[in-house]
Scaffold this active site. Structure first.
Site, PDB file in Angstrom:
ATOM      1  N   ALA C  52       0.840  -1.203   0.000  1.00 10.26           N
ATOM      2  CA  ALA C  52       0.000   0.000   0.000  1.00 10.26           C
ATOM      3  C   ALA C  52       0.871   1.248   0.000  1.00 10.26           C
ATOM      4  O   ALA C  52       1.855   1.346   0.722  1.00 10.26           O
ATOM      5  CB  ALA C  52      -0.904   0.003   1.223  1.00 10.26           C
ATOM      6  N   GLY C  78       0.178  -0.949   9.815  1.00 11.81           N
ATOM      7  CA  GLY C  78      -0.127   0.484   9.820  1.00 11.81           C
ATOM      8  C   GLY C  78       0.379   1.196   8.580  1.00 11.81           C
ATOM      9  O   GLY C  78       0.766   2.361   8.633  1.00 11.81           O
ATOM     10  N   CYS C 137      -8.347  -1.141   4.797  1.00 10.26           N
ATOM     11  CA  CYS C 137      -7.295  -1.534   5.723  1.00 10.26           C
ATOM     12  C   CYS C 137      -7.766  -1.316   7.157  1.00 10.26           C
ATOM     13  O   CYS C 137      -8.112  -0.218   7.545  1.00 10.26           O
ATOM     14  CB  CYS C 137      -6.024  -0.754   5.475  1.00 10.26           C
ATOM     15  SG  CYS C 137      -4.713  -1.262   6.589  1.00 10.26           S
ATOM     16  N   GLY C 272      -1.353 -14.015  -0.172  1.00  7.53           N
ATOM     17  CA  GLY C 272      -0.757 -13.129   0.818  1.00  7.53           C
ATOM     18  C   GLY C 272       0.138 -13.852   1.794  1.00  7.53           C
ATOM     19  O   GLY C 272       1.315 -14.123   1.515  1.00  7.53           O
ATOM     20  N   THR C 273      -0.438 -14.215   2.917  1.00  7.15           N
ATOM     21  CA  THR C 273       0.297 -14.809   4.040  1.00  7.15           C
ATOM     22  C   THR C 273       1.178 -15.995   3.640  1.00  7.15           C
ATOM     23  O   THR C 273       2.241 -16.203   4.229  1.00  7.15           O
ATOM     24  CB  THR C 273      -0.724 -15.231   5.115  1.00  7.15           C
ATOM     25  OG1 THR C 273      -1.490 -14.068   5.475  1.00  7.15           O
ATOM     26  CG2 THR C 273      -0.052 -15.772   6.355  1.00  7.15           C
TER      27      THR C 273
HETATM   28  C1  LIG Z   1       1.444  -8.256   6.855  1.00  6.24           C
HETATM   29  C2  LIG Z   1       0.314  -7.906   5.946  1.00  6.24           C
HETATM   30  C3  LIG Z   1       0.270  -6.664   5.334  1.00  6.24           C
HETATM   31  C4  LIG Z   1      -0.759  -6.311   4.491  1.00  6.24           C
HETATM   32  N1  LIG Z   1      -0.760  -5.097   3.887  1.00  6.24           N
HETATM   33  C5  LIG Z   1      -1.752  -4.782   3.016  1.00  6.24           C
HETATM   34  C6  LIG Z   1      -1.732  -3.566   2.311  1.00  6.24           C
HETATM   35  O1  LIG Z   1      -0.807  -2.767   2.451  1.00  6.24           O
HETATM   36  N2  LIG Z   1      -2.764  -3.286   1.464  1.00  6.24           N
HETATM   37  C7  LIG Z   1      -3.796  -4.158   1.270  1.00  6.24           C
HETATM   38  O2  LIG Z   1      -4.703  -3.872   0.504  1.00  6.24           O
HETATM   39  N3  LIG Z   1      -3.823  -5.341   1.908  1.00  6.24           N
HETATM   40  C8  LIG Z   1      -2.834  -5.673   2.782  1.00  6.24           C
HETATM   41  N4  LIG Z   1      -2.859  -6.881   3.414  1.00  6.24           N
HETATM   42  C9  LIG Z   1      -3.966  -7.815   3.147  1.00  6.24           C
HETATM   43  C10 LIG Z   1      -3.568  -8.861   2.090  1.00  6.24           C
HETATM   44  O3  LIG Z   1      -3.273  -8.250   0.863  1.00  6.24           O
HETATM   45  C11 LIG Z   1      -4.685  -9.886   1.901  1.00  6.24           C
HETATM   46  O4  LIG Z   1      -5.846  -9.224   1.470  1.00  6.24           O
HETATM   47  C12 LIG Z   1      -5.004 -10.637   3.175  1.00  6.24           C
HETATM   48  O5  LIG Z   1      -3.832 -10.903   3.897  1.00  6.24           O
HETATM   49  C13 LIG Z   1      -5.741 -11.957   2.930  1.00  6.24           C
HETATM   50  O6  LIG Z   1      -4.978 -12.826   2.139  1.00  6.24           O
HETATM   51  P1  LIG Z   1      -4.047 -14.005   2.744  1.00  6.24           P
HETATM   52  O7  LIG Z   1      -4.912 -14.771   3.687  1.00  6.24           O
HETATM   53  O8  LIG Z   1      -3.578 -14.765   1.568  1.00  6.24           O
HETATM   54  O9  LIG Z   1      -2.945 -13.321   3.475  1.00  6.24           O
HETATM   55  C14 LIG Z   1      -1.811  -7.227   4.257  1.00  6.24           C
HETATM   56  C15 LIG Z   1      -1.767  -8.478   4.859  1.00  6.24           C
HETATM   57  C16 LIG Z   1      -0.731  -8.834   5.693  1.00  6.24           C
HETATM   58  C17 LIG Z   1      -0.728 -10.196   6.326  1.00  6.24           C
END
Ligand SMILES: Cc1cc2nc3c(=O)[nH]c(=O)nc-3n(C[C@H](O)[C@H](O)[C@H](O)COP(=O)(O)O)c2cc1C
Ligand SMILES: Cc1cc2nc3c(=O)[nH]c(=O)nc-3n(C[C@H](O)[C@H](O)[C@H](O)COP(=O)(O)OP(=O)(O)OC[C@H]3O[C@@H](n4cnc5c(N)ncnc54)[C@H](O)[C@@H]3O)c2cc1C
Ligand SMILES: Cc1cc2nc3c(=O)[nH]c(=O)nc-3n(C[C@H](O)[C@H](O)[C@H](O)COP(=O)(O)OP(=O)(O)OC[C@H]3O[C@@H](n4cnc5c(N)ncnc54)[C@H](O)[C@@H]3O)c2cc1C
Ligand SMILES: Cc1cc2nc3c(=O)[nH]c(=O)nc-3n(C[C@H](O)[C@H](O)[C@H](O)COP(=O)(O)O)c2cc1C
Ligand code: FES
Ligand code: FES
Lengths: 259, 310, 310, 259
Positions: C52, C78, C137, C272-273
């Protein structure tokens, strides 16, 4: 939680395992029924949260050990397959209402398909002990999936079918349910995949042979508290859902409704 | 200060009654207690919350009704139950043999009038200590969930029930909302004697082999450890804003998890899915809770309530 | 019909561009690509969604910023990032070396004007293939989440962005709402070119030893396999109602999980994770997806989209 | 994912383990730094999703094996402790930026507390190899927690402190950081719990000894992509968050800000 020791684990076919473990209850004292099932935790970790139901295949009352035979298909059964003698496994059971031998019967038919075959072993032994003659009709995908043939051979007559003809006759189990075979049969007992059970139910109805089906439903708890595992049953014309883990998994064929 | 786990005071007061401990099985995860009573003495429990009861018998959904998910499960039982009359006649009296077991009856329905009728019927039962209004079951078509997501409708519901109830009314909240705090405040204002949260989170799984939703009902309610962080957050937020007691629910598997919910602000807790994994979960969790308190020099479990907020 | 995994056509068209495959890392879980590019060739990816970006630099929250939960994790980063100017100058140009890697820039802020300014600034970058509006977010105080939970505000936001954007706009939805479908419809109506879902679910963990919330920010966003059933449900519901493409996100760890999301109606997915658990997750998942298709006689991955609905 | 074999696992104190495993990279070719860390998956299952960072304690370049020493405190490290020789473990690393020996130094001080002691072993060996004299001040809760004493004894001078006096002197490590001990020390290197690091930082500032601190933050990824593990650093009067997994875990003591 009842944790018991694994006594033996061995491969008995492609992706198929036989596991022997201590019984969580004293079989001599508490008793058990063929057709009941054991409910096993795949591992201590919570990612695979639910227990896996596996039919009681053989019970050795003297040594107080139980045998299950199962296919390692998903993650949970694959974890179970990794256990070795000496490991600890968390087992509930034997649970549920199994096959009841009906007094007065003289000849019984066992119809098993694939991984539905295991519970019929202990049943067949029991029927034989009761003085009945037993005929088993067993169906498998192919030779590598054929299990427990020695055990059934010792119980009585045996007909083996396979989808591809690599063992026994080529064809479905219902193909073997001819008038010849059914002659003299007082009752049948069947366990296997749902399409097979449906076909067996229909065939036996035609031949007017009463019997029992062992059903398979996804289970939450295995002890009757989640109401997840119900199956439709028709009793005296009334349709209702009954818990396969508690009232079943074995039901009179006449009562079982397949939707 | 290390103390003995037997010396830890686990008791608490709720609705002017003394509870032995703050742990009770959650609705729908313990049936009506009969099955588990074969395994251990239900007197060990703080209380018991029985399966959702509707006005008339409900058959529930088709199967599959349950599915496993990572550290959780989905269910779509569809409120199968024999209806309030038979519950009162056939199920609740069985629990009389447990002399110190407050019975909380979970009430569900598809219209406010249904709920009112159930609660009216329950007035005739000597066995009901409190009512838990299930305004949040995600697996019932036509209505159900609506009460749980609109503060005004929830308020109307709670008022209607309070007008007829002869026992305390706990309102069970749905997590499937944008703003759990306004739901909680609305119910409190309408007279809820306590709030319990959370019910299951709406989820779904696809059977990729069969190319269709795994549950016959398409979607279901997610429960188990997977949802614990969601539940803890909601309990923390709600208990910071309401005055009535909050009962924490969601993914409790161990005594430590109870401590987490209590520190977040829960006065008591309910244990759901854990009963399926281990039918002895509740007594185990109760003794783990006592042990945790003992190891941490906590002599009264009530001292934990809201401890994470100071 | 069994086919070879190399013969499976994983490609798809999105915004008039051909994507090699439907798998891209999710925002915030891949930084700006630099670190992982030391491990494998990013050209393997369908696309990349970078962290982001806000108008000015943000330091982010205090630590602890991450916590582990059952089959999941919480984060409260954040939005730490160097601001849009430095992102354009210092981060995006690095990705030019990957000749077939569409770059999607995730945009965040605390007021609609901020978002508009970021998107205006990004018009000057030759490196941006599409924008993903992070209106969801959960870890930013003052605003942030509001856009993601009110359909009218979201609509206003999307309109404002579409008026200035020179590239396609994907709107990323928050799961923390009562009604995901109305959010989706509102964004689509306002001109969103695609929707991505879900962002993290608000959650919290208590450090029972320290008797306080574990995350410095108190609450955080839950991600990982634990939330997959929630995400699949929302993708299923949203894709049944909107016409624009839906990008599925939430707990994808394996090729099977991609199949699940696509059958639920996703055109593409974000991972993501999983990148934290295994930095090689994306290419592994891509080959698992090809293998799954091969084993199941699926010659084109696009045939899976919505397959669970027929 | 880089899976390697466990070579040895042994208990080295109450709840403390030493695990030796194959290096996931060729140490000779790729190199490593003392103070770097390994990132281990507790198990294949997803319930404990994140990796656990453990400091590189010893590296055997010739056999390409690495040693970590750790406390089994939570669920993840407990699972790691269950691994035995021959088992497979998923290890990333060595990761991060470790301790840099500064050329020209003649005497270095190592200050370690509890489970922060392990990374100082490889560092001490390295400094010794560089021709420096090394003095180690090590603090433990009690005797059952004292680890790696033989290793440090071979590196140079050693002072042991314990909270309860059951081994070495009773007291905190900072109690041992007297003028006498610090005389001739060109630089210090420290790893341990945050309160200790704060105290060490303050003490060394008073004595004007420059040095390095190894920090501990909760990590999401360990490779710089989640921005979860930041710590506040002050460089040229400017405060900023840096990733301890990438720019750290080791930072110049002067730059580290404890809030
Ligand atoms: C550490 C971390 C940072 C993230 N930062 C952002 C971000 O900056 N912008 C955003 O839209 N989503 C952010 N997300 C959300 C992920 O893009 C994603 O939507 C969410 O983690 C669910 O997918 P997952 O279960 O595969 O992680 C973040 C997730 C994690 C775990
Ligand atoms: C009463 C009963 C007796 C059974 N006896 C045997 C037996 O003797 N040998 C044998 O190989 N199999 C038997 N099964 C089927 C066996 O329970 C499933 O194959 C097993 O649960 C699948 O788990 P998994 O980890 O491999 O699959 P996963 O796909 O990981 O399982 C996910 C979830 O779905 C459930 N599930 C998946 N498939 C089935 C299924 N076919 N039936 C019920 N639940 C399922 C699992 O229990 C688990 O909760 C029996 C099932 C029942 C209900
Ligand atoms: C760079 C670095 C080097 C380390 N070296 C060592 C070492 O050599 N020996 C050793 O015993 N310990 C070391 N630690 C601490 C070790 O990482 C934690 O004790 C361990 O992660 C705890 O995991 P768990 O499963 O026991 O606890 P759990 O409570 O189950 O862990 C839950 C989550 O919190 C994280 N976590 C919990 N405590 C810590 C902590 N103190 N630091 C960082 N993350 C934590 C875990 O990694 C996991 O993500 C180091 C930490 C860091 C950051
Ligand atoms: C199989 C099943 C049935 C449930 N039935 C009910 C119900 O009838 N009424 C109700 O209020 N909640 C019901 N719930 C929700 C639980 O009471 C509880 O709120 C939820 O499962 C979260 O707790 P857990 O994670 O400990 O299971 C049910 C949950 C499950 C898993
Ligand atoms: S599996 Fe729970 S009631 Fe049968
Ligand atoms: S742990 Fe992810 S950036 Fe450091």
């Amino acid at each position: 939680m009842p944790k018991v020791r694994v006594v033996k684990q061995e491969s008995v076919g492609t992706g198929l395992y036989k596991m022997v473990f201590e019984s969580p209850i004293d079989l001599k004292e508490k008793g058990f029924m063929p057709g009941q099932f054991l409910h096993l935790r795949p591992s201590e970790s919570y990612d695979l949260l639910l227990r896996r139901p596996l039919s009681l295949c053989m019970a050795d009352v003297e040594h107080n050990v139980l045998t299950v035979v199962y296919r390692a298909q998903g993650e949970g059964t694959k974890r179970l397959a990794r256990l070795a003698a000496g490991d600890v496994v968390d087992v509930l059971g034997p649970l549920g209402h199994g096959f009841a031998a009906v007094s007065g019967d003289r000849r019984s038919l066992l119809v098993g398909g694939g991984i539905g075959v295991p519970p019929l072993v202990e049943l067949g032994r029991y029927l034989k002990k009761q003085g009945q003659s037993v005929i088993s009709v067993l169906g498998f995908q192919n030779k590598s999936q054929a299990i427990l043939l020695d055990e059934f051979a010792q119980i009585g007559d045996m007909i083996v079918m396979s989808d591809d003809g690599t063992i026994g006759e080529r064809g479905l189990v219902t193909g073997a349910l001819t008038e010849d075979v059914l002659m003299d049969v007082d009752r049948f007992y069947s366990c296997g995949p749902t399409p097979m059970l449906k076909a067996v139910q229909a065939t036996m109805k035609v031949f007017c042979v009463p019997g029992f089906l062992s059903l398979e439903e996804r289970m939450g708890c295995g002890i009757g508290i989640c109401v997840g595992c119900v199956h439709e049953i028709s009793q005296k014309g009334e349709l209702k859902y009954v818990k396969t883990c508690k009232e079943g998994p074995v039901f009179p064929s006449e009562e079982v409704v397949f939707s | 200060m290390i103390i003995n786990s037997e010396d830890v005071d686990l008791s608490l007061d709720l609705f002017s009654r003394r509870f032995k401990n703050p742990v009770m099985p959650a609705s729908g995860c313990f049936s009506f207690g009969r099955e588990v009573s074969m395994l251990y003495d239900l007197n060990l429990l703080g209380a018991i919350v029985v399966k959702a009861t509707t006005l008339t018998e409900r058959l529930g959904n088709k199967t599959p009704r349950v599915a496993e998910t990572p550290s959780g499960m989905l269910n779509a039982i569809g409120l199968q139950n024999p209806g309030v009359q038979r519950v009162m006649e056939e199920e609740l009296p069985y629990l009389r043999r447990f002399d110190d077991l407050p019975v909380i009856v979970n009430v569900a329905g598809t219209a406010i009038e249904d709920y009112v009728e159930v609660v009216k019927a329950l007035r005739d039962s000597p066995d009901v200590f409190a009512i838990e209004l299930n305004i949040s079951c995600p697996n019932v078509k036509c209505g159900g969930i609506q009460f749980g997501t609109d503060p005004l409708v929830a308020q109307e519901m709670v008022r209607a029930i309070k007008a007829v109830a002869s026992v305390p009314v706990i309102v069970k909240l749905s997590p499937n909302v944008t703003d759990i705090v306004s739901m909680a405040l609305a119910c409190e204002e309408a007279g809820a004697d306590a709030l319990s949260l959370i019910n299951t989170v709406v989820g779904m799984q696809i059977d990729v082999e069969k190319r269709r939703p795994l549950l016959a009902n398409t979607s279901g309610g997610l429960s188990g450890p997977a949802i614990r962080p969601i539940a803890v957050r909601m309990v923390y937020e709600v208990s910071s804003r309401v005055k009535v007691p909050v009962i924490g629910i969601g993914g409790i598997m161990t005594g430590r998890d109870v401590v987490e919910f209590m520190m977040a602000g829960a006065t008591a807790v309910q244990v759901g899915t854990a009963n399926f994994v281990d039918p002895w979960s509740c007594p185990r969790i109760i003794s783990e809770l006592a042990q945790w308190c003992a190891d941490h020099g906590v002599s009264r479990v009530t001292d934990l309530v809201g401890a994470a907020k100071q």
